[in-house]
Design a protein around this motif. Structure first.
Motif, PDB file in Angstrom:
ATOM      1  N   ASP A  39      16.751  14.511   2.228  1.00  0.00           N
ATOM      2  CA  ASP A  39      18.016  14.350   1.507  1.00  0.00           C
ATOM      3  C   ASP A  39      18.932  15.522   1.829  1.00  0.00           C
ATOM      4  O   ASP A  39      18.534  16.676   1.776  1.00  0.00           O
ATOM      5  CB  ASP A  39      17.768  14.292   0.000  1.00  0.00           C
ATOM      6  CG  ASP A  39      16.939  13.089  -0.407  1.00  0.00           C
ATOM      7  OD1 ASP A  39      17.089  12.033   0.242  1.00  0.00           O
ATOM      8  OD2 ASP A  39      16.138  13.200  -1.346  1.00  0.00           O
ATOM      9  N   THR A  40      20.172  15.228   2.178  1.00  0.00           N
ATOM     10  CA  THR A  40      21.160  16.266   2.418  1.00  0.00           C
ATOM     11  C   THR A  40      21.873  16.537   1.104  1.00  0.00           C
ATOM     12  O   THR A  40      22.431  15.634   0.491  1.00  0.00           O
ATOM     13  CB  THR A  40      22.171  15.806   3.484  1.00  0.00           C
ATOM     14  OG1 THR A  40      21.456  15.444   4.663  1.00  0.00           O
ATOM     15  CG2 THR A  40      23.150  16.908   3.816  1.00  0.00           C
ATOM     16  N   TYR A  41      21.824  17.770   0.686  1.00  0.00           N
ATOM     17  CA  TYR A  41      22.409  18.128  -0.596  1.00  0.00           C
ATOM     18  C   TYR A  41      23.895  18.394  -0.433  1.00  0.00           C
ATOM     19  O   TYR A  41      24.311  19.421   0.091  1.00  0.00           O
ATOM     20  CB  TYR A  41      21.680  19.335  -1.191  1.00  0.00           C
ATOM     21  CG  TYR A  41      20.301  18.958  -1.680  1.00  0.00           C
ATOM     22  CD1 TYR A  41      20.110  18.545  -2.989  1.00  0.00           C
ATOM     23  CD2 TYR A  41      19.212  18.957  -0.821  1.00  0.00           C
ATOM     24  CE1 TYR A  41      18.864  18.164  -3.436  1.00  0.00           C
ATOM     25  CE2 TYR A  41      17.962  18.575  -1.258  1.00  0.00           C
ATOM     26  CZ  TYR A  41      17.788  18.179  -2.571  1.00  0.00           C
ATOM     27  OH  TYR A  41      16.563  17.794  -3.019  1.00  0.00           O
ATOM     28  N   THR A  42      24.689  17.436  -0.851  1.00  0.00           N
ATOM     29  CA  THR A  42      26.146  17.542  -0.826  1.00  0.00           C
ATOM     30  C   THR A  42      26.653  17.410  -2.257  1.00  0.00           C
ATOM     31  O   THR A  42      25.893  17.106  -3.178  1.00  0.00           O
ATOM     32  CB  THR A  42      26.755  16.429   0.041  1.00  0.00           C
ATOM     33  OG1 THR A  42      26.430  15.172  -0.552  1.00  0.00           O
ATOM     34  CG2 THR A  42      26.236  16.483   1.475  1.00  0.00           C
ATOM     35  N   THR A  87      28.420  15.093  -3.395  1.00  0.00           N
ATOM     36  CA  THR A  87      28.275  13.713  -3.806  1.00  0.00           C
ATOM     37  C   THR A  87      26.855  13.429  -4.288  1.00  0.00           C
ATOM     38  O   THR A  87      26.648  12.767  -5.303  1.00  0.00           O
ATOM     39  CB  THR A  87      28.604  12.771  -2.632  1.00  0.00           C
ATOM     40  OG1 THR A  87      29.889  13.105  -2.135  1.00  0.00           O
ATOM     41  CG2 THR A  87      28.573  11.314  -3.064  1.00  0.00           C
ATOM     42  N   PHE A  88      25.865  13.957  -3.569  1.00  0.00           N
ATOM     43  CA  PHE A  88      24.460  13.733  -3.915  1.00  0.00           C
ATOM     44  C   PHE A  88      24.050  14.559  -5.132  1.00  0.00           C
ATOM     45  O   PHE A  88      23.361  14.073  -6.006  1.00  0.00           O
ATOM     46  CB  PHE A  88      23.582  14.080  -2.695  1.00  0.00           C
ATOM     47  CG  PHE A  88      22.117  13.949  -2.967  1.00  0.00           C
ATOM     48  CD1 PHE A  88      21.508  12.716  -3.093  1.00  0.00           C
ATOM     49  CD2 PHE A  88      21.321  15.093  -3.096  1.00  0.00           C
ATOM     50  CE1 PHE A  88      20.161  12.599  -3.340  1.00  0.00           C
ATOM     51  CE2 PHE A  88      19.974  14.979  -3.347  1.00  0.00           C
ATOM     52  CZ  PHE A  88      19.398  13.730  -3.458  1.00  0.00           C
ATOM     53  N   ALA A  89      24.467  15.811  -5.148  1.00  0.00           N
ATOM     54  CA  ALA A  89      24.134  16.709  -6.252  1.00  0.00           C
ATOM     55  C   ALA A  89      25.440  17.328  -6.761  1.00  0.00           C
ATOM     56  O   ALA A  89      25.869  18.381  -6.276  1.00  0.00           O
ATOM     57  CB  ALA A  89      23.162  17.774  -5.789  1.00  0.00           C
ATOM     58  N   LEU A  93      26.452  21.166  -7.326  1.00  0.00           N
ATOM     59  CA  LEU A  93      26.628  22.138  -6.227  1.00  0.00           C
ATOM     60  C   LEU A  93      28.066  22.664  -6.128  1.00  0.00           C
ATOM     61  O   LEU A  93      28.287  23.783  -5.684  1.00  0.00           O
ATOM     62  CB  LEU A  93      26.230  21.500  -4.887  1.00  0.00           C
ATOM     63  CG  LEU A  93      24.755  21.286  -4.654  1.00  0.00           C
ATOM     64  CD1 LEU A  93      24.526  20.589  -3.324  1.00  0.00           C
ATOM     65  CD2 LEU A  93      24.016  22.622  -4.666  1.00  0.00           C
TER      66      LEU A  93
END
Length: 162
Positions: A149-152, A154-156, A159
Motif C-alpha cells: 500500500d502506498t501511503y498517500t 487519499t489512502f491515509a 498524513l
C-alpha cells in the motif's frame, strides 16, 4: 524432473517432446488449449483433468535460465482465425488478466506432464495478419513495491497534518 525427460534431453532418442499451452481468462467461457504440431493431442494435466490440445503451427521462445528479475516467454501462433482476435478483444475490454500455463509432455506418456508446468501472465500481444504474438512474464518480485500500500493523503488522510 523425471529421469526419462533428462534422458531425452541428453540424447537424440526416439521419444518426442510435446509442448503445449493453456490460455485462461476470466472473460472467456473456457480456456484455450494449443499444442505445437499438426495433430490434436489428448493429455492429462497435473490437476487431474483430461483435455484436448488443438494443433497449431506455433513457435515458443522459452525464457533463459538466469537470475534476471524479468523473464519473458514469447510465443507466436500462425494461421489463426478471427476467433483469436475476438478473445484478445474480450480480455482487453473486460480488463481481465490472461494467464498462460506451459506444459511439456513426452509422446510415450501423456497422462501427466513430463516436468512441472510453469505459469505466467500475458503482458502484451497483438495480431498481424493471421499471426498472434504474445509475451508472457513471471511475477517480478524484485521490482514489487513494499509495503504494497502506498501511503498517500487519499489512502491515509491523517498524513496531510504531519
Amino acid at each position: 524432473m523425471s529421469t526419462i525427460i533428462e534422458q531425452v534431453y541428453a540424447s537424440a532418442g526416439e521419444r518426442v517432446i510435446i509442448d503445449t499451452l493453456e490460455l485462461t481468462c476470466g472473460a472467456w467461457d473456457e480456456p484455450v488449449f494449443i499444442v505445437m504440431g499438426y495433430e490434436d493431442v489428448t493429455a492429462g494435466t497435473e490437476d487431474g483433468r483430461t483435455v484436448t490440445f488443438t494443433a497449431a503451427p506455433m513457435s515458443i521462445e522459452l525464457p533463459k535460465k538466469t537470475n534476471a528479475p524479468n523473464q519473458t516467454l514469447r510465443f507466436a501462433i500462425d494461421n489463426v482465425t478471427g476467433q483469436a482476435q475476438r478473445l484478445i478483444d474480450q480480455a482487453i475490454e473486460s480488463e481481465q488478466r490472461i494467464t498462460l500455463c506451459f506444459r511439456r509432455y513426452l509422446d510415450s506418456d501423456l497422462t501427466l506432464p513430463a516436468e512441472p508446468p510453469f505459469f505466467a501472465t500475458v503482458l502484451s500481444g497483438g495480431c498481424t495478419g493471421t499471426t498472434v504474438q504474445l509475451d508472457a512474464g513471471f511475477y517480478d518480485l524484485l521490482n514489487y513495491a513494499w509495503p504494497r500500500d502506498t501511503y498517500t493523503a487519499t489512502f491515509a488522510p491523517g498524513l496531510k497534518y504531519l
